[in-house]
Structures are given as structure tokens and as C-alpha cells.
Design a protein around this motif. Structure first.
Motif, PDB file in Angstrom:
ATOM      1  N   GLY A  67     -11.887  -5.559   3.850  1.00  0.00           N
ATOM      2  CA  GLY A  67     -10.700  -6.211   3.316  1.00  0.00           C
ATOM      3  C   GLY A  67     -10.476  -5.878   1.854  1.00  0.00           C
ATOM      4  N   GLN A  68      -9.248  -5.519   1.522  1.00  0.00           N
ATOM      5  CA  GLN A  68      -8.850  -5.389   0.124  1.00  0.00           C
ATOM      6  C   GLN A  68      -7.349  -5.562   0.052  1.00  0.00           C
ATOM      7  OE1 GLN A  68      -9.371  -1.531  -1.626  1.00  0.00           O
ATOM      8  NE2 GLN A  68      -8.517  -0.432   0.093  1.00  0.00           N
ATOM      9  N   ASP A  69      -6.853  -5.935  -1.112  1.00  0.00           N
ATOM     10  CA  ASP A  69      -5.414  -6.079  -1.284  1.00  0.00           C
ATOM     11  C   ASP A  69      -4.828  -4.690  -1.520  1.00  0.00           C
ATOM     12  OD1 ASP A  69      -2.794  -6.599  -1.969  1.00  0.00           O
ATOM     13  OD2 ASP A  69      -3.293  -8.505  -2.915  1.00  0.00           O
ATOM     14  N   GLN A  70      -4.430  -4.023  -0.449  1.00  0.00           N
ATOM     15  CA  GLN A  70      -3.952  -2.646  -0.531  1.00  0.00           C
ATOM     16  C   GLN A  70      -2.610  -2.538  -1.239  1.00  0.00           C
ATOM     17  OE1 GLN A  70      -6.401  -1.356   3.478  1.00  0.00           O
ATOM     18  NE2 GLN A  70      -4.242  -1.790   3.652  1.00  0.00           N
ATOM     19  N   LEU A  71      -1.828  -3.593  -1.236  1.00  0.00           N
ATOM     20  CA  LEU A  71      -0.549  -3.574  -1.956  1.00  0.00           C
ATOM     21  C   LEU A  71      -0.778  -3.408  -3.453  1.00  0.00           C
ATOM     22  CD1 LEU A  71       1.258  -6.433  -0.025  1.00  0.00           C
ATOM     23  CD2 LEU A  71       1.954  -4.033  -0.057  1.00  0.00           C
ATOM     24  N   ASP A  72      -1.743  -4.168  -3.983  1.00  0.00           N
ATOM     25  CA  ASP A  72      -2.042  -4.050  -5.413  1.00  0.00           C
ATOM     26  C   ASP A  72      -2.628  -2.692  -5.752  1.00  0.00           C
ATOM     27  OD1 ASP A  72      -1.069  -6.459  -6.162  1.00  0.00           O
ATOM     28  OD2 ASP A  72      -3.004  -7.469  -6.359  1.00  0.00           O
ATOM     29  N   VAL A  73      -3.459  -2.143  -4.867  1.00  0.00           N
ATOM     30  CA  VAL A  73      -4.090  -0.847  -5.115  1.00  0.00           C
ATOM     31  C   VAL A  73      -3.042   0.255  -5.203  1.00  0.00           C
ATOM     32  CG1 VAL A  73      -5.597   0.905  -4.100  1.00  0.00           C
ATOM     33  CG2 VAL A  73      -6.321  -1.487  -4.123  1.00  0.00           C
ATOM     34  N   TYR A  74      -2.047   0.213  -4.333  1.00  0.00           N
ATOM     35  CA  TYR A  74      -1.062   1.295  -4.258  1.00  0.00           C
ATOM     36  C   TYR A  74       0.107   1.136  -5.230  1.00  0.00           C
ATOM     37  CZ  TYR A  74      -3.034   3.894  -0.383  1.00  0.00           C
ATOM     38  OH  TYR A  74      -3.843   4.692   0.371  1.00  0.00           O
ATOM     39  N   ARG A  75       0.350  -0.070  -5.674  1.00  0.00           N
ATOM     40  CA  ARG A  75       1.561  -0.330  -6.465  1.00  0.00           C
ATOM     41  C   ARG A  75       1.723   0.599  -7.672  1.00  0.00           C
ATOM     42  NH1 ARG A  75       1.213  -5.469  -6.322  1.00  0.00           N
ATOM     43  NH2 ARG A  75       2.642  -5.697  -4.566  1.00  0.00           N
ATOM     44  N   PRO A  76       0.673   0.904  -8.439  1.00  0.00           N
ATOM     45  CA  PRO A  76       0.883   1.756  -9.621  1.00  0.00           C
ATOM     46  C   PRO A  76       1.148   3.226  -9.311  1.00  0.00           C
ATOM     47  CG  PRO A  76      -1.173   0.476  -9.775  1.00  0.00           C
ATOM     48  CD  PRO A  76      -0.718   0.415  -8.370  1.00  0.00           C
ATOM     49  N   VAL A  77       0.881   3.696  -8.089  1.00  0.00           N
ATOM     50  CA  VAL A  77       0.923   5.139  -7.840  1.00  0.00           C
ATOM     51  C   VAL A  77       2.043   5.574  -6.901  1.00  0.00           C
ATOM     52  CG1 VAL A  77      -1.541   5.322  -8.273  1.00  0.00           C
ATOM     53  CG2 VAL A  77      -0.743   5.067  -5.916  1.00  0.00           C
ATOM     54  N   VAL A  78       2.853   4.650  -6.420  1.00  0.00           N
ATOM     55  CA  VAL A  78       3.957   5.025  -5.539  1.00  0.00           C
ATOM     56  C   VAL A  78       5.284   4.653  -6.204  1.00  0.00           C
ATOM     57  CG1 VAL A  78       2.640   4.843  -3.415  1.00  0.00           C
ATOM     58  CG2 VAL A  78       3.801   2.811  -4.308  1.00  0.00           C
ATOM     59  N   LYS A  79       6.371   5.244  -5.699  1.00  0.00           N
ATOM     60  CA  LYS A  79       7.695   4.906  -6.218  1.00  0.00           C
ATOM     61  C   LYS A  79       8.107   3.500  -5.796  1.00  0.00           C
ATOM     62  CE  LYS A  79      11.066   7.676  -6.628  1.00  0.00           C
ATOM     63  NZ  LYS A  79      12.243   8.481  -6.281  1.00  0.00           N
ATOM     64  N   TRP A  80       7.658   3.104  -4.613  1.00  0.00           N
ATOM     65  CA  TRP A  80       8.001   1.787  -4.084  1.00  0.00           C
ATOM     66  C   TRP A  80       6.990   1.433  -3.012  1.00  0.00           C
ATOM     67  CZ3 TRP A  80       8.963  -0.135   0.764  1.00  0.00           C
ATOM     68  CH2 TRP A  80       9.551  -1.405   0.840  1.00  0.00           C
ATOM     69  N   GLY A  81       6.692   0.158  -2.876  1.00  0.00           N
ATOM     70  CA  GLY A  81       5.795  -0.264  -1.823  1.00  0.00           C
ATOM     71  C   GLY A  81       6.065  -1.693  -1.412  1.00  0.00           C
ATOM     72  N   GLY A  82       5.797  -1.995  -0.147  1.00  0.00           N
ATOM     73  CA  GLY A  82       5.985  -3.351   0.329  1.00  0.00           C
ATOM     74  C   GLY A  82       5.395  -3.526   1.712  1.00  0.00           C
ATOM     75  N   PRO A  83       5.183  -4.785   2.106  1.00  0.00           N
ATOM     76  CA  PRO A  83       4.636  -5.060   3.441  1.00  0.00           C
ATOM     77  C   PRO A  83       5.749  -5.326   4.455  1.00  0.00           C
ATOM     78  CG  PRO A  83       4.624  -7.066   2.158  1.00  0.00           C
ATOM     79  CD  PRO A  83       5.251  -5.993   1.279  1.00  0.00           C
ATOM     80  N   ILE A  84       5.426  -5.169   5.711  1.00  0.00           N
ATOM     81  CA  ILE A  84       6.292  -5.649   6.787  1.00  0.00           C
ATOM     82  C   ILE A  84       5.556  -6.801   7.441  1.00  0.00           C
ATOM     83  CG2 ILE A  84       7.539  -5.093   8.895  1.00  0.00           C
ATOM     84  CD1 ILE A  84       7.544  -2.185   8.113  1.00  0.00           C
ATOM     85  N   LEU A  85       6.105  -7.978   7.283  1.00  0.00           N
ATOM     86  CA  LEU A  85       5.392  -9.183   7.717  1.00  0.00           C
ATOM     87  C   LEU A  85       5.986  -9.795   8.973  1.00  0.00           C
ATOM     88  CD1 LEU A  85       4.702 -10.829   4.235  1.00  0.00           C
ATOM     89  CD2 LEU A  85       3.219  -9.345   5.596  1.00  0.00           C
ATOM     90  N   SER A  86       7.076  -9.216   9.481  1.00  0.00           N
ATOM     91  CA  SER A  86       7.619  -9.724  10.746  1.00  0.00           C
ATOM     92  C   SER A  86       8.302  -8.595  11.499  1.00  0.00           C
ATOM     93  CB  SER A  86       8.620 -10.866  10.497  1.00  0.00           C
ATOM     94  OG  SER A  86       9.725 -10.406   9.746  1.00  0.00           O
ATOM     95  N   TRP A  87       8.287  -8.660  12.823  1.00  0.00           N
ATOM     96  CA  TRP A  87       8.808  -7.620  13.717  1.00  0.00           C
ATOM     97  C   TRP A  87      10.250  -7.266  13.386  1.00  0.00           C
ATOM     98  CZ3 TRP A  87      12.909  -7.477  17.081  1.00  0.00           C
ATOM     99  CH2 TRP A  87      12.912  -6.453  18.035  1.00  0.00           C
ATOM    100  N   ASP A  88      11.072  -8.274  13.155  1.00  0.00           N
ATOM    101  CA  ASP A  88      12.511  -8.037  12.993  1.00  0.00           C
ATOM    102  C   ASP A  88      12.865  -7.334  11.684  1.00  0.00           C
ATOM    103  OD1 ASP A  88      11.623 -10.809  12.199  1.00  0.00           O
ATOM    104  OD2 ASP A  88      13.553 -10.729  11.159  1.00  0.00           O
ATOM    105  N   ARG A  89      11.921  -7.263  10.732  1.00  0.00           N
ATOM    106  CA  ARG A  89      12.225  -6.603   9.457  1.00  0.00           C
ATOM    107  C   ARG A  89      11.789  -5.137   9.416  1.00  0.00           C
ATOM    108  NH1 ARG A  89      11.285  -9.432   3.914  1.00  0.00           N
ATOM    109  NH2 ARG A  89      12.969  -7.965   3.436  1.00  0.00           N
ATOM    110  N   ILE A  90      11.222  -4.620  10.492  1.00  0.00           N
ATOM    111  CA  ILE A  90      10.746  -3.234  10.488  1.00  0.00           C
ATOM    112  C   ILE A  90      11.862  -2.255  10.103  1.00  0.00           C
ATOM    113  CG2 ILE A  90       9.887  -1.355  11.950  1.00  0.00           C
ATOM    114  CD1 ILE A  90       8.157  -3.442  13.395  1.00  0.00           C
TER     115      ILE A  90
END
Length: 567
Positions: free
Chosen positions: A117-140
Motif C-alpha cells: 500500500g502507498q498513496d500513488q496519487l501523491d507519488v505521481y502528482r509532481p511528475v505528470v501533467k495531470w492525475g486523478g482517481p476514478i472512484l465510481s463506475w459511472d465516472r470512467i
């Protein structure tokens, strides 16, 4: 009511964006996506290391313009992928980094008890143009649109989507989702106004000694033909940046080598300089001593990213626009003005100075008497064997410099280098990505043995995929680029000896063909055999360490200035 799980819905959204390749490894958290790839015309290419998957995506994009998905599975998989994503950010490579994640009840945040387990959102945030999670089926579909919109805004680059497993396993009503075509939600890149193009055309048409400098952005935009139309109309010198070597054929009558006396003369005497698709970074030596007086020399810069304008040289005019239509419009405007060379001798003087400088500096190759094998002569043999129609991928320290100097002129999008971030180990996987995207073309990777060691296991991926790439490893058992500084400052070496590796033998163990060469005749024979082999080939060439270190003094000094500033 037709039920659709999250994996199939995500696959549909990615295929809608033109994705055809996914580089990664299976795991329970991502399997619903991987199981749906075939029905949407996408292909999973398993890899041996996640970062190599990103380098494969790099090779695919740089040669074809296609975007790939790369997978990092929870914990170590996403950590491994990070180095490749950082490389993509620096190199301007668009890719979708998908990190799979555990069940929602044990992440965001993850307690110490969570396995991998690690907070992958925080790890990637500084190195990508944009990042975010998909937390529900309908938002894919919505989140995929957000990611691709950000990916293509300005200079392309990597984006990140985090996918907890329950979202991919969840199901919903297929009729409730909408997956619009990209043009329905994403605007095209900005175009230069007629007024701004007219300003540039007036400046260039009125210039006594115009100069064009072209970077890799021209190649990525497919603006090569339009650029050359501008150059030929003006009858002026054109310099390609090191990263943009494929932008202008080296044998074009207006081409001038930029990092030598000819390029110095062009940059000093030019009264108007058009910079297209280049940041004029340190690798292009944007130091005052190489340029004309900034009070009188007018610099015009056209780039898709506003952050690149005026970074190292003051500009008289900066335009943020898609290069292909901008340069095409500029070529038409110059033709309407009947622009012509006002000082025809300028180009001739620059080319003559470049040729004399080159002949003097590269005498170190012509005078080499052995007994070892000079890397430049091996490079020349490679170019003779494969010609200007191949895709060349270069990797390593001094090896990549010899390749830059001695490989033949290439077609657009056919010379892949590490000359923006300088990440070692990209060569083998990038060559595989290039071959997957251009199966009908010959793909040749030229790499040092230090660089080869990072991702050489991907030769097994090439064998498994039946991808015919030819990899030539320059083997001398040393981190040679680090030797000169240590010798100069300390009179000894430390950490540079890596030992001998028979890369041809390793290659055969990975399912590839392997050849070994210690003489130029053996190199030529091995190259001929390699072209006749149906699958991937590795040629281990025992080059001479002293020859590799024997870069011409002035050429070496210029490269040192990249790191240390003007001397």
C-alpha cells in the motif's frame, strides 16, 4: 439492460482515443481491463520491468504519434513505472499511466498494515501533467476525457489515472454511458493569427542574414516539410537541435551543424533567428558568447508550449501555436512576399566553416590506427548496412555521441535519442516500441554496454513478440563518460569498471540471435547476417576504450559546457 463492467467500459474509452497498445503486467486489480482489450482492438504487450513499458510507449509515440497505456500495479509496480513516466514528462511523450489500486476500504489513506500500500496519487502528482482517481463506475468516461484533454494541451506529456480494483469489477447499464469522439470535447491546438504570421514573414523577408533553428517539436508536429519550405524560400542556414536530429536531413543543402564553427558563425551573424519547436536548452549552448548582440539580433520563437518562449534567449516575437499550420502559413506568406536570400554568401560561409571544423575535429577518427576498434567506424558500418531508411535508436554516453555524429541522415521521426532528459536504458525498449508501431521498417538500436544493462531483459520481450530489432552493444566494460572528470581531478578512476559481458551470449539465452565482433570485417559480416535473421538480433562489438574516450578536444569542451556553463 446490458450490463458492462468497469474494465470493458475503460477499454472502450481508451480505444475511442486511438490507443492500440498497452504495456504492462497482469494482476487481479487490473485484470478486467486486460481481459477486454482484444474486443476493442488493443494489444497487451507484457514487459519485464514497468519503466521499460514507458520507454516502449516513448518509442511508439516518437515514431508514429500513437499514444499507449502503461500499467503499474499496486505498490512496487507503480513505483517501478515512475522512472519511465518522469522520462516521458521531460521528453514530451504523451502516455496514460494507469496505476491499479487495492479495495477502497484500505487506501486513501493506507494504514501501515496494507500490503503493497502507498498513496500513488501523491507519488505521481509532481511528475505528470495531470492525475486523478476514478472512484465510481459511472465516472470512467469523464475521467478518461479529463486525462486526454490535459495530455494534449500545450506540449504533450504523461497523465495518470488511479484505478481501485472495485471500480473495474463494478457493473452498470451500458445505455447510461456516453463515449463521444475526441473532437466532440477537445479543441484543436491553437493556431497563429494571420497578423502574427505577417509580422514574422516581414521580419524574415527583410532580414539580411536569417537563420532557422529547429527542435524536436517540428518532428513531433509533422511540420518537417513546412519547415524546409520556409528554409528553402529564404535560402538560409538551418540548424537542428541535438534532440531534433531527424527534423532536417543532415545532407540537406541548407543544413549546418550547430555545435561547431559553422553554427557559431550562423548564430553570431544572423540578424533574425526563427526558432521552431525548440526550448534552446543547455544542450544547444544558448550562451551569449555563441550568439549575436541581443540588442540587435531579433529572435522569433514558435512553440506549442508558452513555457518554452524566451527561456534562454530574449525574443522579439513569441507565438504559441501548432507548428505545422503555423510554418505552412509562414511559407505561404514568404512566397507571397517573394522572399529571397539577400546575402547568398552567408549560407556558403556557414557551411564552409562547418565542413572545415568537422574535418579538423573528426581527424581523431581518421587517424586512429588501432589496434582496437573505433566506435565511430562501427557506427559508419551500421549506417552503410541499414542506410537512411531505418529507424535508429541511440542510448548511452559517448556511444550516443558517436552515433549522433556518424549515423546517416534519416527520415522524420526516425532518430530516437536520449538528448532531452538523458535517461539511460531507454534504447532497447524504445526500439521495441518503435518496431511494434512500424512493423514494416528496420529498427536499429545503438547502445553502450552501461545503458544496455538497465533493460536488456526486454530482448526476451522482443523475442516473445517476434519483433525483429537489431541491437548493437558497444562493449568495453566501463562507464567511460565518467572517466575523464575523475582522471582530471583525482588522477584515478573509481566506480567506472563494470566488467566484461558477452551480450551476444546473453541474447541467445533470451531467445534472440547473437553475434560477436572484434574487427571491422567481423562487424560488417555480423550486420549482414543480422539483416537476414527473422527475429531480434544482438551484436556484441568489442570497441576500444581509448578510442571511445578520444573525443576531439573542442567537441568535448562544448559538451562539457552543457553541464558547467560557458568556458
Amino acid at each position: 439492460m446490458a450490463e458492462l463492467n468497469g474494465g470493458r467500459l475503460l477499454a472502450r474509452c481508451l480505444a475511442n482515443e486511438g490507443v492500440r497498445f498497452v504495456f504492462g503486467l497482469p494482476s487481479p486489480e487490473i485484470d478486467p481491463l486486460l481481459a477486454a482489450l482484444d474486443e476493442h482492438g488493443m494489444r497487451l504487450v507484457p514487459i519485464r520491468h514497468e519503466a521499460a513499458g514507458a520507454h516502449m510507449a516513448e518509442g511508439l509515440y516518437k515514431t508514429t504519434g500513437q499514444v499507449a497505456v502503461v500499467i503499474g500495479n499496486p505498490g512496487p509496480g507503480s513505483a517501478n513505472l515512475l522512472a519511465g513516466v518522469i522520462t516521458a514528462r521531460h521528453e514530451g511523450v504523451p502516455l496514460v499511466a494507469i496505476t491499479s489500486q487495492h479495495r477502497l476500504g484500505i487506501v486513501y489513506p493506507s494504514p501501515p498494515s496494507t500490503f503493497q500500500g502507498q498513496d500513488q496519487l501523491d507519488v505521481y502528482r509532481p511528475v505528470v501533467k495531470w492525475g486523478g482517481p476514478i472512484l465510481s463506475w459511472d465516472r470512467i468516461p469523464e475521467v478518461v476525457r479529463l486525462a486526454f484533454r490535459e495530455m494534449w494541451t500545450g506540449r504533450p506529456g504523461p497523465v495518470h489515472i488511479e484505478l481501485p480494483a472495485p471500480v473495474l469489477y463494478a457493473t452498470g447499464d451500458e445505455s447510461s454511458v456516453r463515449v463521444p469522439a475526441p473532437a466532440a470535447y477537445r479543441a484543436p491546438l491553437p493556431e497563429a493569427s494571420e497578423a502574427r504570421i505577417a509580422e514574422v514573414a516581414d521580419l524574415l523577408a527583410g532580414a539580411a542574414r536569417p537563420l532557422v533553428i529547429a527542435g524536436s517539436g517540428v518532428d513531433r508536429a509533422g511540420a518537417n516539410e513546412a519547415l524546409l519550405a520556409v528554409v528553402e524560400r529564404l535560402g538560409c542556414p538551418v540548424i537542428a537541435s541535438m534532440a531534433g536530429r531527424a527534423v532536417v536531413p543532415l545532407d540537406h543543402p541548407n543544413a549546418v551543424y550547430g555545435l561547431g564553427a559553422g553554427g557559431d558563425l550562423a548564430k553570431r551573424e544572423a540578424d533574425v533567428v526563427l526558432v521552431a519547436g525548440s526550448r534552446l536548452g543547455n544542450l544547444d549552448l544558448p550562451y551569449d558568447k555563441y550568439w549575436g548582440d541581443p540588442a540587435t539580433q531579433r529572435v522569433v520563437q514558435i512553440d506549442v508550449d508558452p513555457r518554452h518562449i524566451g527561456v534562454t534567449r530574449p525574443v522579439a516575437l513569441g507565438i504559441v501555436a501548432d507548428l505545422k499550420p503555423a510554418l505552412a502559413s509562414l511559407a505561404s506568406a514568404l512566397e507571397a512576399r517573394r522572399a529571397r536570400a539577400r546575402d547568398p554568401g552567408f549560407l556558403a560561409r556557414c557551411r564552409r566553416a562547418a565542413e572545415e571544423w568537422w574535418g579538423e575535429q573528426m581527424r581523431v577518427v581518421e587517424s586512429w590506427a588501432g589496434p582496437g576498434l573505433h566506435p565511430a567506424r562501427v557506427i559508419q558500418a551500421i549506417g552503410t548496412a541499414f542506410g537512411p531508411g531505418a529507424i535508429y535508436v541511440t542510448d548511452g554516453g559517448f556511444t550516443s555521441l558517436w552515433a549522433y555524429w556518424f549515423l546517416p541522415p534519416t527520415r522524420p521521426r526516425s532518430y530516437l535519442s536520449i538528448l532531452e532528459l538523458g535517461m539511460l536504458g531507454t534504447g532497447v525498449p524504445a526500439a521495441l516500441g518503435a518496431k511494434l508501431g512500424s512493423p514494416a521498417r528496420e529498427v536499429v538500436c545503438v547502445t553502450g554496454d552501461g545503458a544496455a544493462g538497465f533493460h536488456f531483459m526486454e530482448m526476451q520481450s522482443a523475442a516473445r513478440e517476434g519483433a525483429k530489432i537489431t541491437v548493437i552493444v558497444f562493449a568495453e566494460g566501463s562507464w567511460s563518460m565518467e572517466v575523464p572528470n575523475e582522471q582530471m581531478l583525482y588522477g584515478r578512476n573509481f566506480g567506472t569498471e563494470m566488467g566484461t559481458v558477452r551480450w551476444d551470449v546473453v541474447a541467445r539465452g533470451l531467445g534472440c540471435e547473437g553475434f560477436y565482433a572484434e574487427s571491422l570485417a567481423e562487424v560488417e559480416a555480423a550486420l549482414a547476417k543480422a539483416r537476414a535473421v527473422a527475429g531480434p538480433v544482438v551484436i556484441c562489438v568489442r570497441t576500444d576504450r581509448a578510442a571511445n574516450l578520444g573525443v576531439a578536444p573542442e567537441a568535448g569542451l562544448r559538451f562539457a559546457e552543457v553541464y558547467q556553463g560557458p568556458m
